[in-house]
Structure formats: C-alpha cells, structure tokens
Design a protein around this motif. Structure first.
Motif, PDB file in Angstrom:
ATOM      1  N   GLU A   1      73.240  45.304  65.717  1.00 21.58           N
ATOM      2  CA  GLU A   1      71.921  45.452  65.106  1.00 21.58           C
ATOM      3  C   GLU A   1      70.791  45.096  66.066  1.00 21.58           C
ATOM      4  N   SER A   2      71.099  44.420  67.162  1.00 20.57           N
ATOM      5  CA  SER A   2      70.024  43.987  68.069  1.00 20.57           C
ATOM      6  C   SER A   2      70.064  44.702  69.410  1.00 20.57           C
ATOM      7  N   LEU A   3      70.754  45.858  69.493  1.00 16.93           N
ATOM      8  CA  LEU A   3      70.794  46.625  70.736  1.00 16.93           C
ATOM      9  C   LEU A   3      69.374  46.919  71.194  1.00 16.93           C
ATOM     10  N   ASP A   4      69.110  46.670  72.475  1.00 20.31           N
ATOM     11  CA  ASP A   4      67.760  46.879  73.009  1.00 20.31           C
ATOM     12  C   ASP A   4      67.380  48.361  72.959  1.00 20.31           C
ATOM     13  N   HIS A   5      66.085  48.620  73.012  1.00 19.47           N
ATOM     14  CA  HIS A   5      65.592  49.989  72.871  1.00 19.47           C
ATOM     15  C   HIS A   5      65.978  50.893  74.031  1.00 19.47           C
ATOM     16  N   ALA A   6      66.038  50.361  75.236  1.00 18.25           N
ATOM     17  CA  ALA A   6      66.437  51.191  76.379  1.00 18.25           C
ATOM     18  C   ALA A   6      67.887  51.648  76.200  1.00 18.25           C
ATOM     19  N   GLY A   7      68.757  50.723  75.829  1.00 16.20           N
ATOM     20  CA  GLY A   7      70.155  51.084  75.597  1.00 16.20           C
ATOM     21  C   GLY A   7      70.304  52.056  74.445  1.00 16.20           C
ATOM     22  N   MET A   8      69.550  51.828  73.377  1.00 15.73           N
ATOM     23  CA  MET A   8      69.594  52.725  72.228  1.00 15.73           C
ATOM     24  C   MET A   8      69.089  54.108  72.621  1.00 15.73           C
ATOM     25  N   ALA A   9      68.000  54.166  73.373  1.00 15.02           N
ATOM     26  CA  ALA A   9      67.447  55.456  73.785  1.00 15.02           C
ATOM     27  C   ALA A   9      68.465  56.244  74.604  1.00 15.02           C
ATOM     28  N   GLU A  10      69.186  55.574  75.477  1.00 15.26           N
ATOM     29  CA  GLU A  10      70.196  56.254  76.287  1.00 15.26           C
ATOM     30  C   GLU A  10      71.353  56.748  75.419  1.00 15.26           C
ATOM     31  N   ARG A  11      71.781  55.947  74.444  1.00 14.33           N
ATOM     32  CA  ARG A  11      72.845  56.383  73.532  1.00 14.33           C
ATOM     33  C   ARG A  11      72.403  57.587  72.710  1.00 14.33           C
ATOM     34  N   LEU A  12      71.177  57.512  72.170  1.00 17.05           N
ATOM     35  CA  LEU A  12      70.686  58.627  71.365  1.00 17.05           C
ATOM     36  C   LEU A  12      70.523  59.880  72.207  1.00 17.05           C
ATOM     37  N   MET A  13      70.060  59.728  73.440  1.00 20.22           N
ATOM     38  CA  MET A  13      69.897  60.884  74.324  1.00 20.22           C
ATOM     39  C   MET A  13      71.244  61.566  74.547  1.00 20.22           C
ATOM     40  N   ALA A  14      72.289  60.790  74.755  1.00 14.78           N
ATOM     41  CA  ALA A  14      73.628  61.365  74.943  1.00 14.78           C
ATOM     42  C   ALA A  14      74.077  62.119  73.689  1.00 14.78           C
ATOM     43  N   ILE A  15      73.804  61.556  72.528  1.00 15.04           N
ATOM     44  CA  ILE A  15      74.153  62.221  71.265  1.00 15.04           C
ATOM     45  C   ILE A  15      73.375  63.523  71.132  1.00 15.04           C
ATOM     46  N   PHE A  16      72.085  63.489  71.431  1.00 13.11           N
ATOM     47  CA  PHE A  16      71.253  64.682  71.301  1.00 13.11           C
ATOM     48  C   PHE A  16      71.644  65.751  72.324  1.00 13.11           C
ATOM     49  N   GLU A  17      72.001  65.326  73.537  1.00 14.88           N
ATOM     50  CA  GLU A  17      72.422  66.297  74.560  1.00 14.88           C
ATOM     51  C   GLU A  17      73.712  67.003  74.162  1.00 14.88           C
TER      52      GLU A  17
ATOM     53  N   LEU B   1      64.823  62.208  62.898  1.00 15.27           N
ATOM     54  CA  LEU B   1      66.123  62.349  63.544  1.00 15.27           C
ATOM     55  C   LEU B   1      66.453  61.103  64.369  1.00 15.27           C
ATOM     56  N   VAL B   2      65.482  60.612  65.131  1.00 14.90           N
ATOM     57  CA  VAL B   2      65.693  59.408  65.937  1.00 14.90           C
ATOM     58  C   VAL B   2      66.031  58.226  65.038  1.00 14.90           C
ATOM     59  N   LEU B   3      65.252  58.023  63.998  1.00 13.29           N
ATOM     60  CA  LEU B   3      65.460  56.866  63.118  1.00 13.29           C
ATOM     61  C   LEU B   3      66.802  56.935  62.391  1.00 13.29           C
ATOM     62  N   ALA B   4      67.163  58.115  61.902  1.00 11.91           N
ATOM     63  CA  ALA B   4      68.438  58.261  61.185  1.00 11.91           C
ATOM     64  C   ALA B   4      69.619  58.066  62.131  1.00 11.91           C
ATOM     65  N   THR B   5      69.525  58.633  63.324  1.00 15.58           N
ATOM     66  CA  THR B   5      70.620  58.505  64.283  1.00 15.58           C
ATOM     67  C   THR B   5      70.726  57.071  64.782  1.00 15.58           C
ATOM     68  N   GLU B   6      69.578  56.426  64.969  1.00 17.34           N
ATOM     69  CA  GLU B   6      69.575  55.021  65.375  1.00 17.34           C
ATOM     70  C   GLU B   6      70.289  54.160  64.332  1.00 17.34           C
ATOM     71  N   ARG B   7      69.963  54.355  63.064  1.00 18.12           N
ATOM     72  CA  ARG B   7      70.617  53.585  61.998  1.00 18.12           C
ATOM     73  C   ARG B   7      72.128  53.790  62.027  1.00 18.12           C
ATOM     74  N   GLN B   8      72.546  55.026  62.267  1.00 20.58           N
ATOM     75  CA  GLN B   8      73.979  55.322  62.300  1.00 20.58           C
ATOM     76  C   GLN B   8      74.650  54.639  63.494  1.00 20.58           C
TER      77      GLN B   8
END
Length: 95
Positions: free
Chosen positions: A32-48, A17-24
C-alpha cells in the motif's frame, strides 16, 4: 488540474485508468505504500502490454503517470483522506 501541471490536456478517462490500475496493483502486491516512481514504472509496463493504450507514440509516459499519482495525493489531502506512500527516489520515474 493535472492538465495544468503537465501543460497538456489529460483526459479524465486516462486518470481513471491510472487510479483503477494503481488500486489493483496495490491490492495484488499488498504494498500500500509503494512510492510513486515505482508505481509509475509498474503501470507503464502494464499499459505498454495493452495494445489498446497508445504508449508507442510517447503520449503516455511514466512521468505523466507519476504526475497523475501526485495529483491524486493532492486531491485526497484536500478531501481529508491523505495516504502515506514511501518517498520516490530523486528525479522520479526513469521512463
């Protein structure tokens, strides 16, 4: 591998789920080079925002997502397909 790093069982379905959502997110933003902290926060918002993902109990956190993203980097490097992302700010994600 992720389970060993975080000291708890991490289902492969969650990693998928993380990998697929990250790709999207990378495709949607064109960053394509968004840092992992920023990506984690974006994905967390999507998951919430998704009631079917159990974020309210604290089982899924931005820190866990951050670790999955780092695991992905390690895997890609071992497979000879490294990627380049911007460095995350010190301390990783806020959540």
């Amino acid at each position: 591998m992720v389970s060993d790093q975080v000291g708890a069982f991490v289902p492969s379905e969650f990693c998928d789920l993380v990998l697929a959502t990250e790709r999207q997110v990378r495709a949607d933003t064109g960053d394509e080079s968004l840092d992992h902290a920023g990506m984690a926060e974006r994905l967390m918002a999507i998951f919430e925002a998704d009631a079917s993902i159990p974020t309210e109990a604290g089982t899924i956190t931005a820190r866990l997502i951050f670790e999955v993203l780092h695991w992905e980097d390690e895997f890609r490097a071992m497979a000879g397909m490294p990627r380049s992302v911007r460095p995350s700010p010190p301390g990783g994600p806020r959540g």
